[in-house]
Design a protein around this motif. Structure first.
Motif, mmCIF file in Angstrom:
data_model
loop_
_atom_site.group_PDB
_atom_site.id
_atom_site.type_symbol
_atom_site.label_atom_id
_atom_site.label_comp_id
_atom_site.label_asym_id
_atom_site.label_seq_id
_atom_site.Cartn_x
_atom_site.Cartn_y
_atom_site.Cartn_z
ATOM 1 N N ASP A 1 30.022 7.595 -56.045
ATOM 2 C CA ASP A 1 29.303 7.682 -57.325
ATOM 3 C C ASP A 1 27.886 8.203 -57.119
ATOM 4 O OD1 ASP A 1 31.459 6.789 -58.752
ATOM 5 O OD2 ASP A 1 30.743 4.721 -58.970
ATOM 6 N N VAL A 2 27.201 7.685 -56.107
ATOM 7 C CA VAL A 2 25.826 8.129 -55.852
ATOM 8 C C VAL A 2 25.801 9.604 -55.448
ATOM 9 C CG1 VAL A 2 23.800 7.833 -54.385
ATOM 10 C CG2 VAL A 2 25.030 5.827 -55.205
ATOM 11 N N LEU A 3 26.723 10.005 -54.572
ATOM 12 C CA LEU A 3 26.756 11.403 -54.130
ATOM 13 C C LEU A 3 27.043 12.346 -55.293
ATOM 14 C CD1 LEU A 3 28.742 11.009 -50.777
ATOM 15 C CD2 LEU A 3 26.278 11.363 -51.045
ATOM 16 N N GLU A 4 27.865 11.874 -56.229
ATOM 17 C CA GLU A 4 28.209 12.710 -57.382
ATOM 18 C C GLU A 4 27.075 12.767 -58.406
ATOM 19 O OE1 GLU A 4 31.572 12.895 -60.959
ATOM 20 O OE2 GLU A 4 31.893 11.599 -59.210
ATOM 21 N N GLN A 5 26.461 11.618 -58.659
ATOM 22 C CA GLN A 5 25.419 11.552 -59.686
ATOM 23 C C GLN A 5 24.098 12.135 -59.209
ATOM 24 O OE1 GLN A 5 25.167 7.440 -60.874
ATOM 25 N NE2 GLN A 5 27.356 7.317 -61.344
ATOM 26 N N LYS A 6 23.806 11.980 -57.936
ATOM 27 C CA LYS A 6 22.534 12.441 -57.390
ATOM 28 C C LYS A 6 22.784 13.682 -56.523
ATOM 29 C CE LYS A 6 20.325 8.941 -59.176
ATOM 30 N NZ LYS A 6 19.289 9.115 -60.240
ATOM 31 N N GLU A 7 23.065 14.783 -57.167
ATOM 32 C CA GLU A 7 23.458 15.997 -56.450
ATOM 33 C C GLU A 7 22.349 16.542 -55.551
ATOM 34 O OE1 GLU A 7 24.845 18.860 -59.207
ATOM 35 O OE2 GLU A 7 26.596 17.685 -59.837
ATOM 36 N N ALA A 8 21.103 16.201 -55.859
ATOM 37 C CA ALA A 8 19.989 16.729 -55.072
ATOM 38 C C ALA A 8 19.739 15.922 -53.801
ATOM 39 C CB ALA A 8 18.717 16.754 -55.919
ATOM 40 N N TYR A 9 20.360 14.759 -53.683
ATOM 41 C CA TYR A 9 20.127 13.922 -52.504
ATOM 42 C C TYR A 9 20.695 14.589 -51.252
ATOM 43 C CZ TYR A 9 18.597 9.757 -55.108
ATOM 44 O OH TYR A 9 17.900 8.859 -55.879
ATOM 45 N N SER B 1 19.572 13.205 -47.913
ATOM 46 C CA SER B 1 19.441 12.270 -46.797
ATOM 47 C C SER B 1 19.943 10.883 -47.167
ATOM 48 C CB SER B 1 17.972 12.181 -46.370
ATOM 49 O OG SER B 1 17.776 11.134 -45.448
ATOM 50 N N ILE B 2 20.756 10.297 -46.295
ATOM 51 C CA ILE B 2 21.170 8.906 -46.490
ATOM 52 C C ILE B 2 19.970 7.993 -46.311
ATOM 53 C CG2 ILE B 2 22.637 7.033 -45.651
ATOM 54 C CD1 ILE B 2 24.586 9.160 -44.625
ATOM 55 N N ARG B 3 19.223 8.190 -45.241
ATOM 56 C CA ARG B 3 18.110 7.297 -44.918
ATOM 57 C C ARG B 3 16.983 7.376 -45.938
ATOM 58 N NH1 ARG B 3 13.207 7.848 -42.117
ATOM 59 N NH2 ARG B 3 13.636 10.044 -41.711
ATOM 60 N N LEU B 4 16.639 8.579 -46.349
ATOM 61 C CA LEU B 4 15.471 8.760 -47.211
ATOM 62 C C LEU B 4 15.781 8.646 -48.692
ATOM 63 C CD1 LEU B 4 13.727 11.761 -45.422
ATOM 64 C CD2 LEU B 4 13.205 9.326 -45.214
ATOM 65 N N GLU B 5 17.055 8.843 -49.080
ATOM 66 C CA GLU B 5 17.360 8.885 -50.504
ATOM 67 C C GLU B 5 18.486 7.942 -50.926
ATOM 68 O OE1 GLU B 5 16.230 13.425 -51.676
ATOM 69 O OE2 GLU B 5 17.744 13.180 -50.115
ATOM 70 N N VAL B 6 19.656 8.047 -50.307
ATOM 71 C CA VAL B 6 20.796 7.241 -50.753
ATOM 72 C C VAL B 6 20.543 5.752 -50.547
ATOM 73 C CG1 VAL B 6 23.241 6.727 -50.379
ATOM 74 C CG2 VAL B 6 22.458 9.107 -50.375
ATOM 75 N N LEU B 7 20.148 5.358 -49.346
ATOM 76 C CA LEU B 7 19.914 3.939 -49.078
ATOM 77 C C LEU B 7 18.781 3.371 -49.932
ATOM 78 C CD1 LEU B 7 20.573 1.385 -47.464
ATOM 79 C CD2 LEU B 7 18.994 2.193 -45.693
ATOM 80 N N PRO B 8 17.599 4.006 -50.001
ATOM 81 C CA PRO B 8 16.545 3.463 -50.870
ATOM 82 C C PRO B 8 16.966 3.368 -52.330
ATOM 83 C CG PRO B 8 15.612 5.045 -49.329
ATOM 84 C CD PRO B 8 17.105 5.146 -49.197
ATOM 85 N N TYR B 9 17.750 4.343 -52.803
ATOM 86 C CA TYR B 9 18.222 4.297 -54.193
ATOM 87 C C TYR B 9 19.091 3.062 -54.427
ATOM 88 C CZ TYR B 9 21.006 5.349 -58.326
ATOM 89 O OH TYR B 9 21.645 5.267 -59.542
ATOM 90 N N LEU B 10 20.028 2.797 -53.528
ATOM 91 C CA LEU B 10 20.890 1.627 -53.680
ATOM 92 C C LEU B 10 20.079 0.341 -53.615
ATOM 93 C CD1 LEU B 10 23.979 2.715 -51.546
ATOM 94 C CD2 LEU B 10 23.908 2.373 -54.026
#
Length: 453
Positions: free
Chosen positions: A224-232, A234-243
């Protein structure tokens, strides 16, 4: 254990940080650490946790072919590995997005292919499953040389540059990850939402931990995150902090929910300083219940006795090679001699030549008379003349070093030739380069131009 494992093995796009070590012939995943490809350390670790069905993601077609050929040979009948090629420069999140349709298990274990550690991924996976988490991140003590995300290319630079660390917020039990900010984004003061403190009662701020790039994800949430946040990217800098930011959305705020300075006017120090932010309330487990959009973000904190380092800079490459033939020699897979070194039976040593402790000399290499090797790795089929000194260095395969050369704190790549009395100090020499006789180089990166390749 219903986990699907993804190993992000990079490609040749890491050449900026690892130039001139990475090349079209030696992608990052195959860079030798103690004469073994760095990727082998992650694969052996997964095998030890009985996680044997893997997707290895490699950037670039040529790099993928090289990695696939090596994996097929080295892990035949040991692991079931599918090597998948993706475009270069996608970033870790982009690479996962590119293979998202291949992810079908309930939980996904994502491991960086440049991670060298003795923390078993199975332990992280078990913690993730036990807590019913959306994500569980492995956090380790910062390596002695500093965080590998920001390590510099030489010891001199390392001493001058201030260390910038991750700021991590944990609950009282140290299970839940409540706040994380990358060292590159840390400002003067730590900003925390007041409602987060009110929801959990107490938060411990840590600045002595690094994100090891090993994560367990609930697949549906990751996709869901990868689909909704197409501009992300980095896992470390973007996906993890977002969650982490979004996990308490359903918790009662008890106030405006605006960001406030919870620590006063001074910055969290970079030397493992701990600060407690507290509303003097007990932990509220209900804050993490997965209803109304909330979810749990968890941390697996490795003990300080565990080794954990990532190969993502010249400095970290040197550090890891040093450690794996030294204090972390249990990771090498080798049996060291009574002299605490490894000298292959097929190698040849001249008269009065010494190979000190914490050294590896690979098969087929020859050294002339009166050579001295200290705390160094020498690869396969090297030809080394007389009166040569090698200290704190990595010499890869098929290197020719002529008489009287001195090499200190340097990395010498495949097929390099050092002519007589050449001197290297804190240098990196790219594959196939010829170092002129009698020349002296300090803190330089020497590599052939593309037109010469």
């Amino acid at each position: 254990m219903d986990f699907q494992v993804v190993v992000l093995a990079g490609g040749t796009s890491d050449s900026e940080k690892l130039c001139p070590l990475v090349s079209k012939d030696v992608p990052k995943a195959l860079l030798p650490v103690a004469n073994r490809p760095v990727l082998s350390y992650a694969l052996d670790l997964l095998e030890a946790s009985d996680l044997k069905d893997l997707i290895v993601v490699v950037e670039g077609q040529e790099a993928a072919q090289l990695v696939d050929a090596w994996v097929s040979s080295a892990y035949l009948d040991r692991l079931r590995v599918e090597v998948v090629v993706v475009s270069e420069d996608l970033g870790s999140a982009g690479a996962l997005r590119a293979i998202s349709k291949r992810l079908t298990a309930n939980d996904i274990l994502v491991v960086s292919g440049d991670l060298v550690t003795d923390v078993l991924p199975g332990a992280v996976a078990a913690t993730h499953r036990r807590n019913g988490a959306a994500v569980t991140a492995l956090l380790c003590s910062v390596p002695v040389s500093g965080p590998s995300d920001t390590a510099s290319s030489s010891g001199k630079d390392k001493a001058k540059k201030p260390t910038r660390l991750n700021i991590v917020g944990l609950d009282k039990s140290k299970q839940f990850l409540l706040h994380i900010v990358s060292g590159t984004d840390v400002e003067k003061d730590v900003q925390v939402h007041k409602r987060k403190i009110q929801a959990v009662g107490q938060m411990e701020i840590r600045s002595d931990l690094m994100d090891a790039h090993l994560y367990a994800f609930k697949r549906t949430i990751l996709q869901d995150v990868l689909e909704q946040k197409e501009a992300y990217r980095s896992i470390r800098l973007e996906v993890l902090p977002y969650l982490v930011r979004s996990q308490l959305r359903s918790a009662p705020s008890g106030g405006s929910g605006t960001a406030v300075d919870e620590t006063g006017s001074s910055a969290v120090q970079s030397s493992g300083n701990l600060q407690c932010l507290s509303q003097h309330r007990v932990i509220a487990p209900s804050a993490f219940k997965q209803d109304g959009g909330g979810h749990r973000c968890c941390a697996y904190i490795a003990t300080k006795s565990k080794y954990c380092h990532r190969l993502n800079s010249i400095q970290s490459y040197c550090d890891i090679n040093r450690d794996v033939i030294g204090e972390a020699s249990h990771l090498s897979g080798y049996s060291f001699s009574a002299q605490n070194n490894i000298i292959h039976p097929s190698s040849v040593l001249g008269s009065k030549t010494t190979i000190g402790p914490h050294c590896i000399l690979a098969e087929g290499s020859q050294l002339g008379d009166k050579c001295s090797v200290k705390r160094s790795v020498i690869g396969r089929h090297c030809r080394i003349g007389s009166n040569v000194k090698i200290v704190n260095s990595v010499v890869m395969n098929h290197v020719v070093i002529e008489d009287g050369c001195h090499i200190q704190g340097s990395v010498v790549c495949n097929n390099v030739q050092l002519q007589e009395r050449a001197v290297l100090k804190d240098c990196q020499v790219g594959a196939g380069y010829i170092v002129t006789g009698g020349s002296e180089h300090k803190a330089e990166s020497l590599a052939r131009k593309y037109s010469e390749l």
